[in-house]
Design a protein around this motif. Structure first.
Motif, PDB file in Angstrom:
ATOM      1  N   VAL A  49      24.158 -30.496  -1.178  1.00  0.00           N
ATOM      2  CA  VAL A  49      23.056 -31.419  -0.875  1.00  0.00           C
ATOM      3  C   VAL A  49      23.172 -32.611  -1.821  1.00  0.00           C
ATOM      4  CG1 VAL A  49      20.558 -31.738  -0.795  1.00  0.00           C
ATOM      5  CG2 VAL A  49      21.564 -29.555  -0.114  1.00  0.00           C
ATOM      6  N   ILE A  50      23.251 -33.790  -1.240  1.00  0.00           N
ATOM      7  CA  ILE A  50      23.340 -35.023  -2.022  1.00  0.00           C
ATOM      8  C   ILE A  50      22.052 -35.804  -1.799  1.00  0.00           C
ATOM      9  CG2 ILE A  50      24.581 -37.188  -2.346  1.00  0.00           C
ATOM     10  CD1 ILE A  50      27.123 -35.768  -1.491  1.00  0.00           C
ATOM     11  N   SER A  51      21.392 -36.188  -2.901  1.00  0.00           N
ATOM     12  CA  SER A  51      20.125 -36.921  -2.844  1.00  0.00           C
ATOM     13  C   SER A  51      20.263 -38.245  -3.560  1.00  0.00           C
ATOM     14  CB  SER A  51      19.003 -36.100  -3.470  1.00  0.00           C
ATOM     15  OG  SER A  51      18.920 -34.823  -2.871  1.00  0.00           O
ATOM     16  N   THR A  52      19.374 -39.157  -3.231  1.00  0.00           N
ATOM     17  CA  THR A  52      19.411 -40.509  -3.795  1.00  0.00           C
ATOM     18  C   THR A  52      18.302 -40.679  -4.820  1.00  0.00           C
ATOM     19  OG1 THR A  52      20.287 -41.372  -1.705  1.00  0.00           O
ATOM     20  CG2 THR A  52      19.353 -42.967  -3.260  1.00  0.00           C
ATOM     21  N   VAL A  53      18.629 -41.323  -5.946  1.00  0.00           N
ATOM     22  CA  VAL A  53      17.635 -41.634  -6.961  1.00  0.00           C
ATOM     23  C   VAL A  53      16.747 -42.753  -6.424  1.00  0.00           C
ATOM     24  CG1 VAL A  53      17.232 -42.354  -9.333  1.00  0.00           C
ATOM     25  CG2 VAL A  53      19.261 -40.991  -8.774  1.00  0.00           C
ATOM     26  N   SER A  54      15.464 -42.522  -6.371  1.00  0.00           N
ATOM     27  CA  SER A  54      14.530 -43.509  -5.809  1.00  0.00           C
ATOM     28  C   SER A  54      13.420 -43.794  -6.804  1.00  0.00           C
ATOM     29  CB  SER A  54      13.935 -42.985  -4.505  1.00  0.00           C
ATOM     30  OG  SER A  54      13.228 -41.779  -4.733  1.00  0.00           O
TER      31      SER A  54
END
Length: 418
Positions: A49-54
């Protein structure tokens, strides 16, 4: 003529040597690249799972699951043990203060009360006897003083007359001396009588006070014994619902044994277990929110229990602005406990990687998206959805947030399509 024929040379040997050198150089280059990159693990990108820093608003809360319990509970404990003689109500009955619940019998306690009553009666009789003696002694001393004062007065007058008569030689000097000696004797006797009266009164009053104290103590003991005897008839201490009551006729109840409890039937609180990680951040007065049927109900932390059991500690939450009408004792409710104010921060989704790294490092996807590199970071607060980024990551960067258990010792992840 015979002629020497030269053999033709084939060029394969130089070509093979050149090819071997190129392969060797390529292998050395790949080895150097892998050595500089550290330990590398190849992983299918679809399996992580790859998530984006927001950037967003971090709500500092934790989800808690609480159990509905009565707001007030009064326990029914047997002050004195005994045998169950009669059971008047059943478990779950609604009770009014003073209602009789169960009757117990205790022969030993009854004998103690009788014995204490006899001791109190004896002590009171002793006290009355000393009071009578004190009064008799007082009256006896008073009679003696009346008699002595009378003699002093009579002899004083007689001595005065005899002093006048002796001037005319009407009486002898011996008679005057005898009268004066008697007068002096009664004066001395009066002083001794007064001193004896004071001493007797002081000693007897002290003895009387001691007996009164002992009598009062015996009376208090008797009162306690009588209360304990009366407590064999167990009554409801407050209005409420009887629960946990399960006794049978003929059953022996130990002293201090739990018979049941009286619960508040209308008002409830939530009892929740929270991970010990938050022990230092949960305090009295903090708010929690419970949502039901489209309405939010606010609660506050009323009590914390610092004892940690199985990695969790317990808190009590009470409703601040009314409670739902359809909740029941023992029901489990999901709520959110607020630990701090909402703030703007860099966020990443809360994932299982945190348990593997402790929030000290994370795999960051490179710009070309072909691999992820291990990077030290500093993460702050977290809730059920997000983790606050303190430093080490920039807005828009992508990170691996799935579990790291398969490659926790690696330094680099290379993504593959299979």
């Amino acid at each position: 003529m015979d002629r020497r024929i030269e053999k033709k040379r084939t060029p394969w040997k130089p070509i093979g040597i050149g090819t071997g050198i190129l392969v060797l150089v390529a292998l050395i280059w790949m080895f150097v690249q892998d050595a500089s990159a550290g330990r590398t693990f190849r992983v299918n990108e679809s399996r992580i799972v790859i998530s984006t820093v927001s950037e967003g608003t971090f709500e500092d809360f934790i989800p808690i699951r609480g159990r509905v319990t009565p707001l007030k509970t009064v326990f029914l404990d047997a002050i004195e043990g005994g045998r169950v003689e009669r059971v008047l109500v059943e478990d779950g009955a609604m009770m009014k203060q003073g209602d009789l619940i169960v009757e117990l019998s205790n022969t030993g306690l009854q004998l103690d009360v009788t014995r204490n009553e006899a001791l109190v009666t004896e002590q009171l009789n002793n006290m009355r006897t000393i009071e009578l003696q004190l009064e008799q002694n007082r009256l006896s001393h008073k009679r003696n003083l009346v008699e002595i004062n009378y003699q002093i007065k009579r002899l004083g007058r007689q001595a005065d007359r005899e002093r006048e008569l002796i001037k005319t030689n009407a009486i002898s000097q011996a008679q005057l001396d005898q009268t004066e000696d008697e007068l002096e004797y009664f004066i001395s006797r009066r002083d001794v009588t007064l001193e004896s009266q004071a001493t007797d009164a002081r000693l007897q009053e002290a003895q009387l006070a001691s007996l009164k104290t002992a009598g009062e103590q015996l009376e208090r003991n008797l009162s306690f014994s009588q209360k304990n005897l009366d407590a064999l008839n167990v009554r409801a201490p407050v209005d409420g619902k009887l629960s946990g009551f399960n006794v049978e006729v003929g059953q022996s109840i130990a002293r201090g044994g739990r018979l049941g409890q009286i619960d508040d039937p209308e008002n409830y609180k939530l009892t929740a277990n929270i991970d010990e990680f938050y022990l230092g951040r949960v305090d009295l007065g903090q708010e929690a929110v419970f949502e039901r049927a489209g309405r939010s109900y606010r609660m506050t932390v009323a009590k914390t229990y610092p004892q940690v059991t199985n990695g969790q500690f317990e808190v009590d939450l009470v409703f601040s602005d009314g409670q739902p009408d359809d909740i029941r004792r023992g029901q489990t409710l999901q709520s959110k406990l607020t630990l701090g104010d909402a703030t703007s921060a860099a966020l990443i989704p809360n994932g299982a990687f945190y348990q593997d790294t402790g929030g000290n490092w994370i795999f960051v996807v490179t710009a070309d998206g072909s691999q992820a590199v291990k990077r030290p970071v500093r993460l702050g607060r977290r809730n059920s959805r997000y983790i606050e980024v303190v430093e080490g990551l920039e807005i828009g960067e992508r990170v691996v947030t799935s579990p790291y258990s398969s490659f926790i010792d690696m330094d680099r992840l290379r993504f593959t399509g299979d």
